[in-house]
Design a protein around this motif. Structure first.
Motif, PDB file in Angstrom:
ATOM      1  N   ARG A 133      31.375  34.865 115.891  1.00  0.00           N
ATOM      2  CA  ARG A 133      32.302  33.739 115.720  1.00  0.00           C
ATOM      3  C   ARG A 133      33.481  33.925 116.679  1.00  0.00           C
TER       4      ARG A 133
ATOM      5  N   ASP B 285      26.757  25.980 115.166  1.00  0.00           N
ATOM      6  CA  ASP B 285      27.653  24.988 114.563  1.00  0.00           C
ATOM      7  C   ASP B 285      28.709  25.741 113.754  1.00  0.00           C
TER       8      ASP B 285
ATOM      9  N   PHE C 279      31.414  24.798 112.361  1.00  0.00           N
ATOM     10  CA  PHE C 279      31.923  24.098 111.182  1.00  0.00           C
ATOM     11  C   PHE C 279      30.956  24.279 110.001  1.00  0.00           C
TER      12      PHE C 279
ATOM     13  N   ALA D 248      31.264  27.849 108.794  1.00  0.00           N
ATOM     14  CA  ALA D 248      32.479  28.062 108.002  1.00  0.00           C
ATOM     15  C   ALA D 248      32.302  27.498 106.590  1.00  0.00           C
ATOM     16  N   TRP D 249      31.639  26.338 106.483  1.00  0.00           N
ATOM     17  CA  TRP D 249      31.408  25.757 105.155  1.00  0.00           C
ATOM     18  C   TRP D 249      30.493  26.659 104.340  1.00  0.00           C
TER      19      TRP D 249
ATOM     20  N   TRP E 297      39.870  26.903 100.614  1.00  0.00           N
ATOM     21  CA  TRP E 297      38.570  26.272 100.861  1.00  0.00           C
ATOM     22  C   TRP E 297      38.229  25.291  99.736  1.00  0.00           C
TER      23      TRP E 297
ATOM     24  N   LYS F 136      40.266  22.184 100.026  1.00  0.00           N
ATOM     25  CA  LYS F 136      39.763  21.353 101.132  1.00  0.00           C
ATOM     26  C   LYS F 136      38.547  20.542 100.679  1.00  0.00           C
TER      27      LYS F 136
END
Length: 186
Positions: free
Chosen positions: A72, A114, A116, A119-120, A153, A156
């Motif tokens: 990352r 990806d 994003f 991270a999810w 998180w 969010k």
């Protein structure tokens, strides 16, 4: 810098068009004598500068992974002057047109295509870990799990509920995610 054979196309030491000469040698590679090719190889001549650039980036990514334990790479990250963050971004953009062996080498390294989505998934994984530990999903906003800001998180997810993909929303629903902590009895 000395010690390499990277010559800009417009480089003209003492008026000699060295950059053009280098381009001519690359174009004539398959037609030149073995002796001439060997002499160029002996000085480290770069036959394919694009492949050399890719290998340099991959080498830096390997170095990053050895140091950090993951792939990352922050977007603006530089490693010994090499803009690794930009190189990583280019690989993501070019994913569909990358040579299959390069894509496979990146996959084998654990490359994040990806960031994003990754991270999810990391947040979801931490939420599952929390549920196993605590038996519920009542995460305080400031709560951190192993240094990961799980509370942020979770917040969010609540604020992006309407724009979230149906698949993610369903995954959260399936584990009993608390969308409105004020409406639920904590």
């Amino acid at each position: 810098a000395e010690g390499h054979c990277r010559v800009p196309m417009n480089f003209k030491p003492d008026g000699f068009r060295l950059g053009q000469w280098v381009g001519t040698q690359r174009a004539a590679k398959d037609r030149m004598s073995p002796e001439r090719k060997r002499r160029l190889d002996d000085v480290g001549f770069i036959w394919d500068p694009y492949a050399a650039d890719w290998e340099e980036g991959f080498s830096k990514l390997l170095q990053f992974k050895e140091n950090e334990g993951h792939c990352r790479v922050p977007k603006q990250f530089k490693l010994n002057g090499f803009n690794l963050g930009q190189w990583v971004s280019v690989q993501r953009i070019a994913k569909a047109s990358l040579y299959s062996d390069r894509k496979q080498r990146l996959d084998d390294l654990g490359f994040i295509w990806d960031p994003f989505a990754a991270a999810w998934e990391e947040g979801f994984s931490k939420l599952l870990q929390f549920k196993r530990m605590e038996g519920d999903l009542k995460v305080a906003t400031s709560f951190k799990l192993d240094g990961y800001n799980l509370g942020r998180w979770v917040s969010k997810q609540r604020t992006t509920k309407e724009s979230m993909s149906p698949e993610r929303r369903q995954r959260l629903d399936d584990i009993g995610f608390v969308w409105d902590p004020l409406a639920e009895a904590w």
